[in-house]
Write an enzyme that holds these catalytic residues in place. Structure first.
Site, mmCIF file in Angstrom:
data_model
loop_
_atom_site.group_PDB
_atom_site.id
_atom_site.type_symbol
_atom_site.label_atom_id
_atom_site.label_comp_id
_atom_site.label_asym_id
_atom_site.label_seq_id
_atom_site.Cartn_x
_atom_site.Cartn_y
_atom_site.Cartn_z
ATOM 1 N N GLU A 69 75.473 22.460 37.215
ATOM 2 C CA GLU A 69 74.941 22.191 35.723
ATOM 3 C C GLU A 69 75.218 21.901 35.215
ATOM 4 O OE1 GLU A 69 74.829 24.336 38.305
ATOM 5 O OE2 GLU A 69 72.850 24.772 38.919
ATOM 6 N N HIS A 138 65.785 34.528 40.494
ATOM 7 C CA HIS A 138 64.432 34.197 39.796
ATOM 8 C C HIS A 138 63.306 33.525 39.501
ATOM 9 C CE1 HIS A 138 67.045 32.539 43.295
ATOM 10 N NE2 HIS A 138 66.405 30.738 43.106
#
Ligand SMILES: Cc1ncc(C[n+]2csc(CCOP(=O)(O)OP(=O)(O)O)c2C)c(N)n1
Ligand SMILES: [Mg+2]
Lengths: 337, 377
Positions: A69, A138
């Site tokens: 990322e 999540h």
């Protein structure tokens, strides 16, 4: 629900389709635009938001990135330095923390550090939010981290119309934008709507009033907007008229619409699904306290996630998150103050 | 000191060398070699002079010395095209004005920063390319092809990689050199970014200045392989090792990596072995004399890049024995060196920069709140 223009329409679209359309249209419009992220090309994105982009625009402009990322953000910054506009997808917004330094120290400060020499047309977007049993990693709404990092615009659409118009606006804005998509809304049938066929963008810093009312103002964004709308319906039955404001963009924030509403209702509830401490609900209340204190007849109330992670199994998850019931109770408490 | 890491080096060998066995330096003219020598002096003088300016009380802020590491900067930059990009860090302040520095040093069309701009930055004045919004080496320029760094070590490597991706799409043939200390190679982003550059064969050359120390931490506490260049194997790219004291060896290895990159073969790591002369910054000078054994410091500074370069020029017959004794900067600390130890053009060049900086005003206070966002109306 949103103010769809009187242009010809192409059938009702869901939220993720709106995102996808925005990406296709902007890729078409801007040959200098690049999309990158994990699994966005061959797979078409974990949620299908980039499905078909690779086939249409090729691997030079649609890049399947290594699972890194910080590098996704850092290389997006480099692409922008090289004159490109970049959409970089975080597979889940929870993983954005791995790229945090590159966002807040490299990307967000670039324009500032260079005294305006360099613009950073970079949009970081990804699926966010709880209520889906996604568990700790999540389910997050970590928008407050970025609101606290000057140089970033922070956007959170709640409808397909907004998702498309705000994303297209973000991709043309020229500033780094954090774009929080609500994954629980991606394919929600009830919110599908007609989208204008013509090109449109939605300006930042313009809230939408989703439900008009006179007794209490419910301010929110993202998924909680729907909880507020349901709460307004419940409150109606109890004789309380609630106004629901969807701020749409956190940075910049449309203070005026909020102040105008509480000038009328004199009661304020702010709802967000991020944890309470240092969350954006607190920021809204702070601004009201500073600039519109005299409008209030009762202390403003925050309905947020408890200061906990988001647990997995349903009863636990719902226990810590804002709910229609919690909002209704808060509104009643406020109007009875 | 110089050691090559086997097959990796062979992969980076440029075409002309394969055909003719020439090293990149063998294609340098006598004038080029003399110019490089002058630039090593210039880089040293910049360092010496800033330390003196601070001692005199005319300059504030921490100084990160490049003393003893100048050959790396000059050798790495000398072969670049003007359109190539660089990304210097705290130890590389001279790189900003050494970029594209050939012929007339005051050439206005040079694609590098002027000494005036660099001094205005060091002094924190409005004529700094970043209008003194961040300190020291945290400046850059799109037109001058210098990436704007932050404090975050190794943080510009992904930016360099993305930039080179864009350059390739734009039809350019630029290469980008990023400079990093050996300590910074432990950063996650170092690995993320070089891996990505390797996957896409992006023209990014990572020059690692292995000065054996990362602030107060010795090399072996930051890296478990004998050489930083070994890390290259894990990315499937060449890892070269250069003698960081020898400007021509640095030039050779970096040019091999640059040609490798420019021909589309991808990134490389060039580790330049050197030794940090002083403390991490000047605030650390005293402590660095304690945490580093004296013998280590003496050995690490024994081969001054000025002396090493001079000897090469003597061996090549490019300077006479008499010319070789004109200036005596090598081996001297800033407190010992004087202007007479440097070529006069070097002193003049910096004088002009400092005078410019001293008369440049501070930015207006309100600028502190400007340019947070690009305005769209
Ligand atoms: C991400 C990050 N962590 C820590 C620091 C603080 N810091 C600045 S320089 C430095 C040492 C760097 O060592 P090295 O990479 O070997 O470069 P050198 O200073 O030796 O040239 C440290 C720890 C920083 N600037 N950035
Ligand atoms: Mg070091």
């Amino acid at each position: 629900m949103s103010a769809v223009a009187n242009t010809p329409t192409t059938g009702r679209k869901n939220y993720v389709t709106a995102i996808k359309e925005a990406l296709f249209e902007e890729m078409e419009r801007n040959p200098d635009m690049i999309c990158q992220g994990e699994d966005i090309g061959i797979l078409g994105g974990a949620f299908g938001a980039t499905d078909g982009l690779l086939a249409k625009y090729g691997s030079d402009r649609v890049i399947d990135m290594p699972i890194a990322e910080a590098c996704i953000v850092g290389s997006a910054t480099g692409l922008a330095l090289g004159g490109k506009t970049v959409m970089a997808e975080m597979q889940f917004i929870d993983f954005i923390s791995c790229g945090f330094d590159q966002i807040v120290n490299m990307l967000a400060t670039y324009h500032y550090r260079t005294a305006g020499e360099v613009n950073m047309p970079v949009v970081l977007r990804g699926p966010a939010g709880a209520y889906g049993g996604g568990a700790l990693y999540h389910s997050q709404m970590n928008e407050a981290w970025f609101c606290n990092s000057p140089g970033l615009k922070v956007i959170c659409p709640s409808t397909p119309y907004d998702a498309k118009g705000l994303l297209k606006g973000a991709l043309r804005d020229g500033n780094p934008c954090l774009f929080f998509e609500i994954k629980e809304l991606y394919r929600k049938r009830e919110i599908e709507e007609l989208l204008p066929e013509d090109d449109y963008t939605i300006p930042f810093g313009k809230a939408a009033i989703r439900h008009e009312g006179t007794d209490v103002t419910l301010v929110s964004y993202g998924q909680n907007v729907y909880h507020c709308i349901q709460a307004a319906a419940e409150l109606e039955k109890l004789g309380v008229s609630a106004e629901v404001i969807d701020i749409r963009t956190l940075v910049p924030l449309d203070e005026d619409t909020i102040f105008t509403s509480i000038a009328k209702t004199n009661h304020l509830i702010v709802v967000n699904e991020a944890p309470m401490t240092c969350g954006f609900a607190g920021e809204i209340i702070a601004r009201v306290a500073e600039k519109a204190f005299e409008y209030l007849d009762a202390p403003p109330i925050r309905i947020t996630r408890l200061d906990t992670p988001v647990p997995w199994v349903k009863p636990l998850e719902l226990f810590v998150l804002p709910s229609v019931e919690k909002i209704v109770q808060a509104a009643l408490k406020s109007v009875k103050f | 000191m110089s050691r090559e890491s086997g097959t990796a080096t062979a992969e980076a060998t440029p075409i002309h060398a394969q055909v003719s066995n020439l090293r990149p330096r063998d294609l340098l003219s006598k004038e080029d070699c003399l110019e490089m020598f002058r630039q090593v002096y210039l880089a040293r003088y910049f360092d010496v002079r800033l330390i003196k300016e601070k001692k005199r009380g005319r300059l504030k802020g921490t100084l990160y010395s490049s003393h003893n590491q100048e050959a790396i900067l000059v050798g790495a930059l000398f072969g670049l095209k003007p359109t190539d990009w660089i990304s210097p860090i705290h130890r590389d302040m001279p790189a900003f004005f050494l970029k594209d520095l050939r012929g007339d040093w005051n050439r206005p069309d040079r694609i590098g920063m002027s000494i005036e701009e660099v001094c205005a930055q060091v002094w924190g004045r409005v004529d700094s390319p970043g209008r003194a919004r961040d300190n020291w080496s945290h400046i850059g320029s799109r037109s001058k092809k210098i990436i704007h760094s932050t404090s975050m070590l190794a943080g510009t490597i992904p930016v360099a990689a993305g930039l080179m991706y864009a350059d390739r799409l734009n039809g350019g043939d630029a290469v980008c050199i990023t400079f990093n200390g050996e300590g910074s190679t432990a950063q996650g982003i170092f690995h993320e970014a070089i891996n990505y550059a390797a996957v896409h064969k992006l023209p990014v050359v990572t020059v690692v200045e292995n000065n054996q120390w990362a602030y107060g931490t010795p090399f072996e506490l930051g890296c478990a392989t004998p050489d930083v260049a070994d890390r290259a194997k894990g990315f499937g790219i060449p890892g070269l090792i250069a003698d960081g004291q020898d400007v021509f060896d640095v030039y050779d290895k970096v040019m091999m990596a640059v040609e490798h990159a420019r021909s589309g073969k991808g990134p490389s790591i060039v580790e330049c072995k050197t030794f940090r002369a002083y403390g991490h910054g000047d605030h650390d000078d005293d402590r660095a004399n304690k945490y580093r054994p004296q013998e280590e410091i003496i050995a690490g500074r024994a081969r001054d890049p000025i002396g090493v370069c001079r000897q090469t020029l003597l061996d090549l017959g490019y300077i006479s024995a008499a010319e070789a004794t004109t200036y005596h900067a090598e081996g001297k600390n800033a407190s010992e060196a004087t202007n007479e130890d440097f070529p006069p053009e070097v002193v003049d060049y910096l004088n002009a920069g400092i005078e410019f900086a001293l008369q440049s005003p501070l930015p207006a206070a309100e600028e502190g709140a400007m340019w947070v966002f690009k305005e769209n109306n």
